[in-house]
Structures are given as C-alpha cells and as structure tokens.
Motif scaffolding. Structure first.
Motif, PDB file in Angstrom:
ATOM      1  N   SER A  30      40.517  53.293  36.849  1.00 22.52           N
ATOM      2  CA  SER A  30      39.676  52.233  36.970  1.00 22.52           C
ATOM      3  C   SER A  30      38.090  52.447  36.963  1.00 22.52           C
ATOM      4  N   SER A  31      37.734  53.619  37.872  1.00 24.58           N
ATOM      5  CA  SER A  31      36.472  54.063  37.721  1.00 24.58           C
ATOM      6  C   SER A  31      35.844  54.884  36.649  1.00 24.58           C
ATOM      7  N   ALA A  58      34.873  51.345  34.753  1.00 22.14           N
ATOM      8  CA  ALA A  58      33.769  50.827  35.410  1.00 22.14           C
ATOM      9  C   ALA A  58      32.358  51.717  34.940  1.00 22.14           C
ATOM     10  N   ILE A  72      35.221  46.687  40.755  1.00 20.46           N
ATOM     11  CA  ILE A  72      36.698  46.858  40.831  1.00 20.46           C
ATOM     12  C   ILE A  72      37.070  46.355  42.424  1.00 20.46           C
TER      13      ILE A  72
END
Length: 143
Positions: free
Chosen positions: A64-65, A68, A75
């Motif tokens: 996810s990072s 992003a 998030i």
C-alpha cells in the motif's frame, strides 16, 4: 459517476527461512519490485482515488505504501482484512506439525468442510467469509 474498486493482493512475501508466513512477514526483494510495478500501473490510470484500504499485515502495508507513493491517497488499515488465523503460522514448512496440518486441511477441502479448524483457536473458512463480508461492506459504504 460509478465508484470503481480495485482489489490488489500484496506482492511477493515468501520467507527465506523456510517458515510459513504470518502478519509480520515483509515483502521480499521481488515483492518490492512487484509493488512498484502495481503502483506505477495505477498511477498511469490517471484516476482520482478516494482511498486505499489495507490489512494490518506488514506485507500489505508495504504494498500500500508503494501505491501511495505514486498515487496521492490516504491509507486506511482495516483489521477485518487480516490473514486467516492459523496455529501453524510461523512454523517451518518442513515440520511434522505443518505437514500434518496441510494433510488435514486438504482432506477438509475435499469434503467441502468450511467449518474445519485444525486448532481450537484457528479461524474456519466460514469465519473468514463472514469477516470479509463485513470488511467489504465497510469499504463500499465508506467509498
């Protein structure tokens, strides 16, 4: 305009120590590269993303990072998206306990027994289905 939801599975996280992964297992080098590819793909879509929802597992937060970093989005961690709770998590794949678990699970799947548990504290497939339905409802209502 209709809401579009993308489901992205975490990138590669196979452990080099031969143990079954658990929520603390990070991405490996291949997984980091895969996460960057997915992030670049989503960025190339030129869409406005309303949010990104992740499980609490390290490998999913790392994936996810990466996304992003390429797509400016907040998030949110949703605990109901966590991995299935199993007694054998973190045990060596070649252990007798893991081999016995794998054989018992295979038999349960052949019998379509979604209530099977290896250990009293494990989650069954029915538990997972119910938990994931709750999580998906939360996501749909929020976005």
């Amino acid at each position: 305009m209709a809401t579009r939801i993308y489901f992205v599975r975490h990138a590669d996280s196979r452990r080099s120590d031969g143990k079954r992964h658990d929520e603390r297992t990070p991405l490996n080098e291949n997984g980091e590269n895969q996460a960057k590819l997915v992030a670049n793909y989503l960025a190339s879509r030129k869409e406005l993303f309303g949010g990104l929802v992740s499980s609490p597992a390290i490998r999913t937060r790392e994936t996810s990072s990466q996304i992003a970093n390429e797509v400016p989005v907040f998030i949110e961690t949703l605990p109901d998206l966590r991995e299935m709770k199993r007694f054998v998590d973190g045990l060596p794949y070649d252990s007798d306990e893991n081999a016995f678990y794998s054989e018992q699970r295979r038999k349960a799947m052949e019998e379509y027994n979604i209530d099977w548990r290896y250990h009293k504290n494990d989650e069954s497939l029915r538990d997972i289905f119910q938990r994931s339905l709750v999580a998906n409802r939360k996501i749909i209502e929020a976005y």
